[in-house]
Each structure stands twice: as structure tokens, then as C-alpha cells.
Design a protein around this motif. Structure first.
Motif, PDB file in Angstrom:
ATOM      1  N   PRO A  89       0.840  -1.197  -0.211  1.00  0.00           N
ATOM      2  CA  PRO A  89      -0.050  -0.063   0.044  1.00  0.00           C
ATOM      3  C   PRO A  89       0.910   1.023  -0.013  1.00  0.00           C
ATOM      4  N   GLN A  90       0.339   2.169  -0.483  1.00  0.00           N
ATOM      5  CA  GLN A  90       1.026   3.538  -0.317  1.00  0.00           C
ATOM      6  C   GLN A  90       1.167   4.080   1.329  1.00  0.00           C
ATOM      7  N   PHE A  91       2.586   3.996   1.165  1.00  0.00           N
ATOM      8  CA  PHE A  91       3.074   4.413   2.604  1.00  0.00           C
ATOM      9  C   PHE A  91       2.960   5.926   2.924  1.00  0.00           C
ATOM     10  N   SER A  92       2.351   6.184   4.114  1.00  0.00           N
ATOM     11  CA  SER A  92       1.930   7.497   4.695  1.00  0.00           C
ATOM     12  C   SER A  92       2.112   7.293   6.064  1.00  0.00           C
ATOM     13  N   TRP A  93       2.552   8.507   6.760  1.00  0.00           N
ATOM     14  CA  TRP A  93       2.714   8.268   8.338  1.00  0.00           C
ATOM     15  C   TRP A  93       2.005   9.532   8.789  1.00  0.00           C
ATOM     16  N   GLU A  94       1.632   9.623  10.052  1.00  0.00           N
ATOM     17  CA  GLU A  94       1.224  10.660  10.918  1.00  0.00           C
ATOM     18  C   GLU A  94       2.039  10.891  12.174  1.00  0.00           C
TER      19      GLU A  94
END
Length: 178
Positions: free
Chosen positions: A46-51
Motif C-alpha cells: 500500500p502507499q506509505f504514509s504516516w502521521e
């Protein structure tokens, strides 16, 4: 690595001479070419994103992590002189067995406030299985902060070594291989 530049994809490989100087390099080259030429044969990430952790999101994050199939954990440490944890990343992984797909949710918690450290300890204490890359390092550091990890079940370094013991267990190699 595969990078895109000027509308073309480029496959970056180790130096070609390693095909004859490193015993396992031919095997790796074949795998890398297969990933480049037949990407559908491999797990699609999945597309990597973080917060960044915000205390106001604690309740929703706790709900997300407490229902995950497993939780991946990775610490980041400062320079050699101070040897302190600067932040910790948690990824909630949800596996859908019917479709063989998975989704992830990543949060990074800076170790700048006691409140943040306490919330990190709460995630570490959840009953969900935990995954580390060379977890003995991370867990030794976490213990310095009084944080013990409950249900540390998997370690990617050891799993990879069990699968291909002749290959290095470095994170960069494991990542490129997978």
C-alpha cells in the motif's frame, strides 16, 4: 532500487563485478530483474504514509492499534554520544485473508514528552502480536524507558535468516529482496 526520472524507470543494482565476487549475488540479480520485469508476481505494498502523534488523537489511535492483525514497531535513536530514543514508529497492519491484501496505518511518536512515552508504552502493552526488525536492539532500548513489549511474536531479521540463511540480514537487503 527502482527510480523514475525523465519518464523512464531505472533499476539500480549492486556493481556487476559482484556477480563473480559475492556468492549469492547472481541469485539476488535474478530476483531483482524478476521484480522489475514481472512486478505482479510480488506483494503490492500500500502507499506509505504516516502521521505524527497528537495527544488529541489518542483514543482513535488506541482503537486502531487494538484491532490490528499485528503491530510493527521500530525505534529511532540519536547519535552515538547520547544513545537515546528520539522517536518510535508504530504500524497497525490489517490482513484480509479472503483477498490476501493488507492495509496499514503508521504513527510516529516523538520521545519528547512523558505523555508520548506513556502512550508508546500503552501500544507496546496491547495483546496484538508485535513485529520488529532485530527486536533485541529496540527492546533493550525500550527497557531503558521502563517499556516492555507484550507479545513480541515475530522478528523480520530472524525470519529472513531462517528463510535464506546465506544472505545478509540487513534491513536494506531484506527490503529490496521483498
Amino acid at each position: 532500487s527502482i527510480i523514475e526520472k525523465y519518464g523512464c524507470e531505472f533499476l539500480i543494482l549492486p556493481p556487476v563485478e559482484q556477480l563473480v565476487t559475492v556468492p549469492y549475488m547472481r541469485f539476488l540479480y535474478e530476483r531483482y530483474f524478476k521484480k522489475f520485469l514481472h512486478p505482479s508476481d510480488f506483494i503490492q505494498l500500500p502507499q506509505f504514509s504516516w502521521e505524527l502523534f497528537e495527544p488529541r488523537n489518542q483514543a482513535s489511535l488506541l482503537q486502531i492499534f487494538s484491532t490490528a492483525t499485528f503491530i510493527s514497531i521500530d525505534i529511532e535513536t540519536g547519535n552515538e554520544a547520547d544513545r537515546v530514543i528520539t522517536c518510535i514508529g508504530f504500524t497497525a497492519v490489517y490482513v484480509d485473508n479472503s483477498s490476501n491484501k493488507f492495509t496499514v496505518r503508521t504513527v510516529v511518536i516523538p520521545f519528547t514528552e512523558t505523555y508520548n512515552t506513556t502512550f508508546a508504552a500503552t501500544i507496546c502493552s496491547l495483546p496484538n502480536p508485535k513485529v520488529f526488525q532485530n527486536g533485541k536492539y529496540d527492546n533493550a532500548y525500550l527497557l531503558r524507558y521502563g517499556i516492555s513489549t507484550y507479545n513480541w511474536s515475530f522478528d523480520t531479521a530472524h525470519l529472513f535468516h531462517s528463510w535464506y540463511s546465506e544472505l545478509p540480514k540487513r534491513l536494506d537487503l531484506i527490503t529490496s529482496f521483498m
